[in-house]
Write a protein that holds these residues in place. Sequence first.
Motif, PDB file in Angstrom:
ATOM      1  N   LEU A   3       1.087   0.610 -32.045  1.00 36.70           N
ATOM      2  CA  LEU A   3       0.354   1.057 -30.864  1.00 36.70           C
ATOM      3  C   LEU A   3      -1.101   0.597 -30.818  1.00 36.70           C
ATOM      4  N   SER A   4      -1.603   0.043 -31.898  1.00 34.29           N
ATOM      5  CA  SER A   4      -3.023  -0.310 -31.947  1.00 34.29           C
ATOM      6  C   SER A   4      -3.223  -1.651 -32.644  1.00 34.29           C
ATOM      7  N   VAL A   5      -4.432  -2.179 -32.436  1.00 35.87           N
ATOM      8  CA  VAL A   5      -4.772  -3.458 -33.039  1.00 35.87           C
ATOM      9  C   VAL A   5      -6.282  -3.512 -33.241  1.00 35.87           C
ATOM     10  N   LEU A   6      -6.694  -4.189 -34.294  1.00 36.96           N
ATOM     11  CA  LEU A   6      -8.121  -4.433 -34.539  1.00 36.96           C
ATOM     12  C   LEU A   6      -8.520  -5.766 -33.930  1.00 36.96           C
ATOM     13  N   LEU A   7      -9.754  -5.854 -33.469  1.00 36.29           N
ATOM     14  CA  LEU A   7     -10.232  -7.106 -32.900  1.00 36.29           C
ATOM     15  C   LEU A   7     -10.123  -8.233 -33.919  1.00 36.29           C
ATOM     16  N   ALA A   8     -10.360  -7.903 -35.203  1.00 35.49           N
ATOM     17  CA  ALA A   8     -10.275  -8.923 -36.260  1.00 35.49           C
ATOM     18  C   ALA A   8      -8.866  -9.498 -36.378  1.00 35.49           C
ATOM     19  N   GLN A   9      -7.848  -8.723 -35.990  1.00 37.20           N
ATOM     20  CA  GLN A   9      -6.473  -9.208 -36.070  1.00 37.20           C
ATOM     21  C   GLN A   9      -6.123 -10.186 -34.945  1.00 37.20           C
ATOM     22  N   LEU A  10      -7.047 -10.369 -34.014  1.00 36.06           N
ATOM     23  CA  LEU A  10      -6.818 -11.283 -32.894  1.00 36.06           C
ATOM     24  C   LEU A  10      -7.581 -12.592 -33.052  1.00 36.06           C
ATOM     25  N   GLU A  11      -8.104 -12.836 -34.236  1.00 31.08           N
ATOM     26  CA  GLU A  11      -8.924 -14.037 -34.461  1.00 31.08           C
ATOM     27  C   GLU A  11      -8.160 -15.337 -34.242  1.00 31.08           C
ATOM     28  N   ASP A  12      -6.841 -15.316 -34.473  1.00 30.91           N
ATOM     29  CA  ASP A  12      -6.071 -16.561 -34.398  1.00 30.91           C
ATOM     30  C   ASP A  12      -5.325 -16.716 -33.073  1.00 30.91           C
ATOM     31  N   VAL A  13      -5.646 -15.879 -32.076  1.00 32.40           N
ATOM     32  CA  VAL A  13      -4.959 -15.974 -30.786  1.00 32.40           C
ATOM     33  C   VAL A  13      -5.976 -16.213 -29.674  1.00 32.40           C
ATOM     34  N   PRO A  14      -5.578 -16.894 -28.602  1.00 27.14           N
ATOM     35  CA  PRO A  14      -6.498 -17.084 -27.473  1.00 27.14           C
ATOM     36  C   PRO A  14      -6.739 -15.758 -26.749  1.00 27.14           C
ATOM     37  N   ILE A  15      -8.007 -15.496 -26.439  1.00 30.64           N
ATOM     38  CA  ILE A  15      -8.400 -14.257 -25.789  1.00 30.64           C
ATOM     39  C   ILE A  15      -8.707 -14.522 -24.319  1.00 30.64           C
ATOM     40  N   ILE A  16      -8.295 -13.605 -23.466  1.00 31.72           N
ATOM     41  CA  ILE A  16      -8.575 -13.663 -22.024  1.00 31.72           C
ATOM     42  C   ILE A  16      -9.308 -12.380 -21.645  1.00 31.72           C
ATOM     43  N   CYS A  17     -10.400 -12.484 -20.930  1.00 32.89           N
ATOM     44  CA  CYS A  17     -11.157 -11.290 -20.543  1.00 32.89           C
ATOM     45  C   CYS A  17     -12.114 -11.628 -19.406  1.00 32.89           C
ATOM     46  N   ASP A  18     -12.783 -10.613 -18.857  1.00 37.59           N
ATOM     47  CA  ASP A  18     -13.808 -10.870 -17.855  1.00 37.59           C
ATOM     48  C   ASP A  18     -15.124 -11.191 -18.549  1.00 37.59           C
ATOM     49  N   SER A  19     -16.123 -11.575 -17.778  1.00 40.96           N
ATOM     50  CA  SER A  19     -17.380 -12.041 -18.366  1.00 40.96           C
ATOM     51  C   SER A  19     -18.131 -10.929 -19.089  1.00 40.96           C
ATOM     52  N   ARG A  20     -18.039  -9.692 -18.594  1.00 39.60           N
ATOM     53  CA  ARG A  20     -18.746  -8.587 -19.257  1.00 39.60           C
ATOM     54  C   ARG A  20     -18.139  -8.286 -20.619  1.00 39.60           C
ATOM     55  N   THR A  21     -16.816  -8.331 -20.725  1.00 39.53           N
ATOM     56  CA  THR A  21     -16.179  -8.142 -22.027  1.00 39.53           C
ATOM     57  C   THR A  21     -16.499  -9.305 -22.954  1.00 39.53           C
ATOM     58  N   ALA A  22     -16.546 -10.507 -22.401  1.00 37.04           N
ATOM     59  CA  ALA A  22     -16.854 -11.692 -23.220  1.00 37.04           C
ATOM     60  C   ALA A  22     -18.204 -11.553 -23.909  1.00 37.04           C
ATOM     61  N   ASP A  23     -19.160 -10.896 -23.236  1.00 38.62           N
ATOM     62  CA  ASP A  23     -20.494 -10.731 -23.810  1.00 38.62           C
ATOM     63  C   ASP A  23     -20.492  -9.837 -25.047  1.00 38.62           C
ATOM     64  N   ALA A  27     -16.046 -17.087 -28.546  1.00 36.36           N
ATOM     65  CA  ALA A  27     -15.810 -17.461 -27.153  1.00 36.36           C
ATOM     66  C   ALA A  27     -14.344 -17.248 -26.799  1.00 36.36           C
ATOM     67  N   PRO A  28     -14.055 -16.570 -25.689  1.00 35.42           N
ATOM     68  CA  PRO A  28     -12.661 -16.412 -25.257  1.00 35.42           C
ATOM     69  C   PRO A  28     -12.064 -17.745 -24.813  1.00 35.42           C
ATOM     70  N   PHE A  29     -10.756 -17.794 -24.768  1.00 28.46           N
ATOM     71  CA  PHE A  29     -10.062 -18.967 -24.245  1.00 28.46           C
ATOM     72  C   PHE A  29     -10.224 -19.058 -22.728  1.00 28.46           C
ATOM     73  N   CYS A  30     -10.212 -17.889 -22.073  1.00 29.65           N
ATOM     74  CA  CYS A  30     -10.292 -17.855 -20.607  1.00 29.65           C
ATOM     75  C   CYS A  30     -11.133 -16.659 -20.175  1.00 29.65           C
ATOM     76  N   ILE A  31     -12.081 -16.897 -19.253  1.00 29.48           N
ATOM     77  CA  ILE A  31     -12.908 -15.835 -18.678  1.00 29.48           C
ATOM     78  C   ILE A  31     -12.642 -15.787 -17.175  1.00 29.48           C
ATOM     79  N   THR A  32     -12.344 -14.602 -16.656  1.00 32.06           N
ATOM     80  CA  THR A  32     -12.037 -14.446 -15.242  1.00 32.06           C
ATOM     81  C   THR A  32     -13.159 -13.710 -14.527  1.00 32.06           C
ATOM     82  N   ASP A  33     -13.267 -13.951 -13.219  1.00 33.93           N
ATOM     83  CA  ASP A  33     -14.230 -13.214 -12.405  1.00 33.93           C
ATOM     84  C   ASP A  33     -13.742 -11.800 -12.122  1.00 33.93           C
TER      85      ASP A  33
END
Length: 280
Positions: A179-199, A204-210
Amino acid sequence: MNLKQLEYFVAIAEEGQITAAARRLHISQPPLSYELAQLERELDTQLVRRGPRGVTPTAAGRLLYERAQRILAMTTAASREVSSVGKGLTGTLCLATCGSAAGLAPSARLAELAARHPDVSLELREGDVPEVLDLVTSGIAEVGIVRTPFSTQGLRTRYAPAEPLVAVMPPTFERGDELSVLLAQLEDVPIICDSRTADTLDRAPFCITDDTRSVCSCAAAGLGVGLVPRSLLTVCDTGPCYIKTLTEKDLESRAAVIWKADRALSPLAERAVALLGELT
């Protein structure tokens, strides 16, 4: 320069043709051309370039178009507020919301306005957090919905409970516990998020959306792991993805109802704020 001239110029700029603008305004072409010429003479500058296929705003014309849009919107907002104060719960409420709060507002509670007050209507404006703040502070929208962090200067606020980010995981990128995950466990996967989360991320995320809602669409398409506020899941299709909570407390955020501190709310806006509550 008057409001009628500004309305005429906005129509000309948006239509790109005097004839089309005249049709939109339900007037004939000669008086519209006359008002444009009068406006250019008054401002002592060329506002549009005439061509065989229509007109194109000059740099000065583009600036006037931006200012005119705001002035006309503020005029409409002022008219609505005065009417609402004078008549009670009638008229139109302008509500501005950010995409990342789409799972919380507008909520079903606002349906009471329509059910109990048939003379009430809702104008919904959407944008990112800075755009919503601008709409509220300028008076175009009486009430706004934003998400932390944001500057509260000059605003009154009503906060929702803190909520975590969740990871929207395509099966090929599943990580973490059930049910849960640590951010460190996502180091090897592409991340998608909005610009505020990216900050807030340390890479750097793989994809940033408006628009935060697009994050779920990209994740469902298998582009990577999407990071979104948990409440957004109620309005987004995540397809076959796993949903797991990010356990880091520093990634939590809160949505908030906002309105100007130095301006009394209209009865309609007061009722809307009461119905929205803490966005729970």
